[in-house]
Enzyme design. Sequence first.
Site, PDB file in Angstrom:
ATOM      1  N   LYS A 126     -14.693   3.677  14.736  1.00 37.75           N
ATOM      2  CA  LYS A 126     -14.386   2.797  13.613  1.00 37.75           C
ATOM      3  C   LYS A 126     -14.888   3.382  12.299  1.00 37.75           C
ATOM      4  O   LYS A 126     -14.216   3.311  11.273  1.00 37.75           O
ATOM      5  CB  LYS A 126     -14.950   1.401  13.874  1.00 37.75           C
ATOM      6  N   LYS A 161     -14.931  -7.160  12.827  1.00 39.74           N
ATOM      7  CA  LYS A 161     -15.058  -6.586  14.167  1.00 39.74           C
ATOM      8  C   LYS A 161     -16.382  -5.855  14.330  1.00 39.74           C
ATOM      9  O   LYS A 161     -16.925  -5.294  13.371  1.00 39.74           O
ATOM     10  CB  LYS A 161     -13.889  -5.649  14.473  1.00 39.74           C
ATOM     11  N   ARG A 211      -0.413   3.701  17.787  1.00 36.39           N
ATOM     12  CA  ARG A 211      -1.271   4.789  18.264  1.00 36.39           C
ATOM     13  C   ARG A 211      -0.512   6.097  18.051  1.00 36.39           C
ATOM     14  O   ARG A 211       0.534   6.339  18.660  1.00 36.39           O
ATOM     15  CB  ARG A 211      -1.614   4.590  19.741  1.00 36.39           C
ATOM     16  N   ARG A 226       1.788  -1.022  19.386  1.00 32.74           N
ATOM     17  CA  ARG A 226       1.273  -2.059  20.282  1.00 32.74           C
ATOM     18  C   ARG A 226       1.385  -3.392  19.542  1.00 32.74           C
ATOM     19  O   ARG A 226       0.655  -3.651  18.593  1.00 32.74           O
ATOM     20  CB  ARG A 226      -0.162  -1.718  20.683  1.00 32.74           C
ATOM     21  N   ARG A 234      -4.289  -9.409  17.767  1.00 33.67           N
ATOM     22  CA  ARG A 234      -4.606  -8.081  18.283  1.00 33.67           C
ATOM     23  C   ARG A 234      -3.412  -7.487  19.008  1.00 33.67           C
ATOM     24  O   ARG A 234      -2.775  -8.150  19.830  1.00 33.67           O
ATOM     25  CB  ARG A 234      -5.798  -8.155  19.245  1.00 33.67           C
ATOM     26  N   ASP A 274      -5.203   5.083  14.994  1.00 34.74           N
ATOM     27  CA  ASP A 274      -4.631   3.743  14.991  1.00 34.74           C
ATOM     28  C   ASP A 274      -4.191   3.446  13.569  1.00 34.74           C
ATOM     29  O   ASP A 274      -4.993   3.522  12.626  1.00 34.74           O
ATOM     30  CB  ASP A 274      -5.653   2.710  15.458  1.00 34.74           C
ATOM     31  N   GLU A 282      -8.524   3.117  12.782  1.00 41.57           N
ATOM     32  CA  GLU A 282      -9.516   3.772  13.637  1.00 41.57           C
ATOM     33  C   GLU A 282      -9.100   5.212  13.879  1.00 41.57           C
ATOM     34  O   GLU A 282      -7.908   5.549  13.829  1.00 41.57           O
ATOM     35  CB  GLU A 282      -9.660   3.060  14.998  1.00 41.57           C
ATOM     36  N   ASN A 284      -9.702   7.526  17.026  1.00 41.84           N
ATOM     37  CA  ASN A 284     -10.208   7.512  18.401  1.00 41.84           C
ATOM     38  C   ASN A 284     -10.354   8.942  18.922  1.00 41.84           C
ATOM     39  O   ASN A 284      -9.390   9.712  18.922  1.00 41.84           O
ATOM     40  CB  ASN A 284      -9.244   6.723  19.300  1.00 41.84           C
TER      41      ASN A 284
END
Length: 315
Positions: A126, A161, A211, A226, A234, A274, A282, A284
């Site tokens: 994050k 978050k 993603r 997503r 979410r 993301d 984000e 990842n």
Amino acid sequence: MKLLFVADPLVSFKTYKDSTFAMMREAAKRGHRILACEPQQLVWLRGGRVTARGAVEIALTGDATDWFTVTATADVALADVDAVLMRKDPPFDPEFFYTTHLLSQAQREGARVLNNPSALREHPEKLAILEFPQFISPTLVTRSAAEIRAFHAEHRDIILKPLDGMGGMGIFRVKDDGLNLGAIIETLNKDGAQTVMVQRFIPAIAEGDKRILIIGGKPVPHCLARIPQGGEVRGNLAAGGKGVARPLTARDREIAEYLGPILAARGLLLVGLDVIGENVTEINVTSPTCFQEITDQTGFDVAQMYIDALEESLA
């Protein structure tokens, strides 16, 4: 080549969607030997080398359920294999952190570790976005309840978050009315003991949390959007989101082509960005997924691109 995967228990793999399994399958298809261990099997003793105690060598069966057989079990020094692939799923907790230090020691002994363990430590998923403010939405990182309230007063519709969450866990949306903001702050920052990330809500989440995979510094040409379902905010697949593969947009490609070479130069062979709308939320690096979903829907073989990049990096 001999490849050692440091991963979650093999019996826990959902092979129909697991990206690590897709990597193993493609590597085995090329004749590479596949070994596996869990992080708790890594041991270092003075005078010796970092070793995977009881690492298993496996053969893939092609069966969806009993997908592997163990062909050998041995103690394996990480420096004695061609590559160590760190594929332990989040969370990035203290034990994950300690594992990266053992992997760094293995590097000093001559092991090739991907993703680079020091880069894993330097890119918490994050917080890594803070280095690239030109690609992110208004964002606040703080322990202060007063700072969060001020951010909400300015932006009116926000997402809060925890920094150590995964799969959409612990994410809250607070709209203009501020309903339950105090309780949410108390839950997440634990009276100022824990740091929280707060971002302006991005309405484009309705079109999906994308993603974008970057392999060897280059973007995969399709992302997996997503899409939240059933009133959820979410989009994470773990939170019930629906995964839909799409070609990268011009903005997606701009972001990926800027960040890709920078992150690859730091030893991050595989990265999962993301992106919501035009904003990175984000970066990842621990164990990015979505290989099989993209491949199944588009025909583009992500695992093939990954093993190509791995072989090139080891050449």
